[in-house]
Design an enzyme around this catalytic site. Structure first.
Site, PDB file in Angstrom:
ATOM      1  N   LYS A   1       0.868  -1.188   0.000  1.00  0.00           N
ATOM      2  CA  LYS A   1       0.000   0.000   0.000  1.00  0.00           C
ATOM      3  C   LYS A   1       0.898   1.230   0.000  1.00  0.00           C
ATOM      4  CE  LYS A   1      -1.984   3.009   1.993  1.00  0.00           C
ATOM      5  NZ  LYS A   1      -1.845   4.448   1.589  1.00  0.00           N
TER       6      LYS A   1
ATOM      7  N   GLU B   1       9.374  15.253  15.590  1.00  0.00           N
ATOM      8  CA  GLU B   1       9.905  15.144  14.229  1.00  0.00           C
ATOM      9  C   GLU B   1       9.259  16.225  13.359  1.00  0.00           C
ATOM     10  OE1 GLU B   1      11.150  11.492  11.606  1.00  0.00           O
ATOM     11  OE2 GLU B   1       8.976  11.587  11.670  1.00  0.00           O
TER      12      GLU B   1
ATOM     13  N   CYS C   1      13.798  10.026   7.602  1.00  0.00           N
ATOM     14  CA  CYS C   1      13.581   9.510   8.962  1.00  0.00           C
ATOM     15  C   CYS C   1      14.845   9.610   9.803  1.00  0.00           C
ATOM     16  CB  CYS C   1      13.089   8.080   8.902  1.00  0.00           C
ATOM     17  SG  CYS C   1      14.125   7.020   7.881  1.00  0.00           S
TER      18      CYS C   1
ATOM     19  N   GLU D   1       9.167   1.207  11.209  1.00  0.00           N
ATOM     20  CA  GLU D   1      10.262   2.168  11.046  1.00  0.00           C
ATOM     21  C   GLU D   1       9.636   3.553  11.071  1.00  0.00           C
ATOM     22  OE1 GLU D   1      12.303   4.711  10.279  1.00  0.00           O
ATOM     23  OE2 GLU D   1      12.585   4.163   8.176  1.00  0.00           O
TER      24      GLU D   1
END
Ligand code: NAI
Ligand code: MG
Length: 512
Positions: free
Chosen positions: A189, A398, A297, A263
């Site tokens: 997906k 983040e 990331c 992750e």
């Protein structure tokens, strides 16, 4: 291949011709039963690049069933067949390397040069790494005086793989390559924000992948995530993306009791010690701020700098950051492009406003960037925050943009407590010329990946993944194959039947 402005123009025109992609289920392209589509946008111009299906629960079910139907045969395939497929896939990427780079650049806003030299080669390398690994999936045998134990390693079955929009093709490779090598079948997906490259890639490999081995559904996560992950045929979920979405996915996986790999990004520290090569350390801070617009990331978004070299570092950081060429991602010289979406642009802007409210100082940057000819684009100036305290939200959350916070420290204890003061633990950098210090600090960091004296020094086979709330599981390495397989222990008795003891004690030296 030599990259020229003419090649860029021709390829951009070709790739910008909008197409509508179906979902790829059981080897066929099918429309969603929702009857709706989602537009893929160019974040530099807001031009529509194509459409994907807005998938729903019925599509997710269909895809899981197609993957389940393909599993018995694919799980019995020979290593050579898996290797051949993985190598053929890598070759398909190589055949159109610049086209793929263009798709990444147009749909995500990243510089074309980076997409060509980083994203696409990274994806190719991944398929080749796991092509080699396909021959190295095997169990173990342990011998005992009275028995032989065989531990088989078997593919899990159908795996659901959900990927983000920051490096779409690379993420597809991270997920698909190990699953294929292990003998699993896949429902992928991709992200609704940016997946042009993924859809075109699937179209390119459709004729070499056995039907049902790779299935792709598109759509909004909330529409397809739960029905896919809770489908009884699905035996694992692998996810890369945000922490809140991970929490939902882990919840769906809990209903089905299936393993997960996650992750989830981070707030990684790039540590500059007194003995560091300051120019090189500053260069790494620039790269980690600007590369992929900070939508990475493992970005080193916190520069933790020893107080004695703080001024020198900041001067070098600012000077080098000013040299970064921000502009049209299709300009071959551009190093900093557009944020991937309006949502991401708005998110980064909100942090640029929050920083000063929390008491931090904008040292450079701090606003949307105006790019000539691209007034509608989602550009943000590269930004350095100073006077940052570790408890500020800008130092904890983040941001996923070209934004870096400089924080000073005076001794190693303080440094490690700042570095580890994070719910995340994905990556980290250490700049020092002192060998003992380098190893000592690396041991002290609660993080999955550490680069000494060069940030983003990714190497083939490097385990990619995090500590703490950056997730669990490792990608890009042989260990990844364990996440797509399970063991089956078979113990063969070597003694003659013993009529006195139908059931034997489990182990001679067990406490009980
Ligand atoms: P997200 O985590 O919501 O999206 C990632 C993928 O998850 C997409 O394919 C999305 O459709 C899917 N998804 C969303 N909701 C789902 C659900 N309920 N079930 C199953 N799948 C679902 O990330 P988003 O909202 O696009 O970005 C927000 C923030 O996440 C970013 O600003 C960044 O901080 C972080 N992020 C981290 C990434 C990483 O590499 N670890 C990648 C992308 C985003
Ligand atoms: Mg989301």
């Amino acid at each position: 291949m030599e990259l020229t402005p003419e090649l860029v123009r021709e390829t951009a025109t070709k790739i910008s011709e909008p197409k509508t992609y179906g979902q790829f289920i059981g080897g066929e392209w099918v429309e969603s039963s929702s009857g709706k589509t989602i537009a893929l946008e160019n974040p530099s111009t807001r031009q529509v690049l194509g459409h994907v299906q807005a998938g729903n629960a019925a599509d997710a079910t269909r895809a899981a069933e197609a993957a389940a139907a393909a599993f018995p045969k694919w799980s019995q395939s020979m290593p050579a067949q898996r290797q051949a497929l993985l190598r053929a896939i890598a070759q398909k990427l190589r055949d159109r390397q610049f086209d793929y780079a263009m798709m990444e650049s147009l749909n995500n806003g990243k510089p074309i040069t980076d997409a060509y030299t980083h994203d696409v080669p990274g994806a190719i390398g991944h398929f080749e790494y796991f092509a080699g690994a396909a021959f190295h999936i095997h169990g173990e045998v342990a011998d005992f005086a009275d028995a032989t134990m065989i531990v088989h390693r078997e593919p899990l079955g159908v795996v659901a793989q959900i990927i983000p929009w920051n490096v779409p093709l690379l993420m597809a490779a991270f997920k698909i390559a190990p699953a294929l090598a292990a003998g699993c079948t896949i429902v992928l997906k991709p992200a609704e924000v940016a997946c042009l490259s993924v859809m075109e890639f699937i179209a390119d490999i459709a004729d070499i992948v056995p039907p049902g081995v790779i299935n792709v559904i598109t759509g909004y996560g909330q529409d397809v995530g739960e029905p896919l992950i809770t489908h009884p045929a699905v035996r694992k979920v692998a996810f890369t993306g945000s922490r809140p979405t991970a929490q939902k996915i882990i919840g769906y996986a809990a209903q089905n009791i299936i393993p997960q790999t996650m992750e989830l990004g981070g707030k990684s520290a790039n540590i500059v010690c007194e003995s560091a090569d300051i120019e090189a350390a500053a260069q790494s801070a620039v790269i980690t701020t600007a590369f992929n617009k900070g939508e990475v990331c493992s970005a080193g978004t916190r520069s933790l700098v020893h107080e004695k070299v703080e001024d020198q570092f900041l001067e070098a950081f600012e000077r080098q950051l000013a040299q970064v060429r921000q502009g049209d991602p299709l300009d071959l010289d551009t190093q900093l492009g557009a944020m991937a979406s309006k949502t991401q642009f708005d998110k980064v802007r909100s942090y640029l406003e929050l920083g000063p409210e929390e008491g931090a100082r904008i040292h450079v940057g701090g606003k949307p960037a105006q790019i000539e000819g691209l007034q509608d684009g989602y550009f943000i100036e590269p930004t350095i925050f100073t006077d940052v305290r570790t408890d500020m939200r800008i130092a904890q959350e983040e941001i996923f943009g070209p934004v870096n916070s400089v924080i000073r420290w005076k001794d190693e204890d303080e440094l490690l407590s700042i570095a580890n003061d994070s719910i995340y633990g994905l990556a980290g950098g250490i700049w020092t010329t002192n060998l003992n210090q380098a190893h000592r600090l690396a041991r002290g960091l609660e993080t999955g990946m550490i680069w000494i004296n060069r940030y983003y020094n990714f190497k083939p086979g490097m385990p990619l993944g995090g500590y703490k709330q950056s997730g669990f599981g490792r990608e890009g390495t042989l260990e990844t194959l364990k996440h797509y397989t399970q063991s089956k222990a078979v113990v063969i008795n070597l003694e003659e039947p013993n009529s006195k003891y139908a059931v034997r004690a489990p182990a001679p030296n067990a406490d009980s």
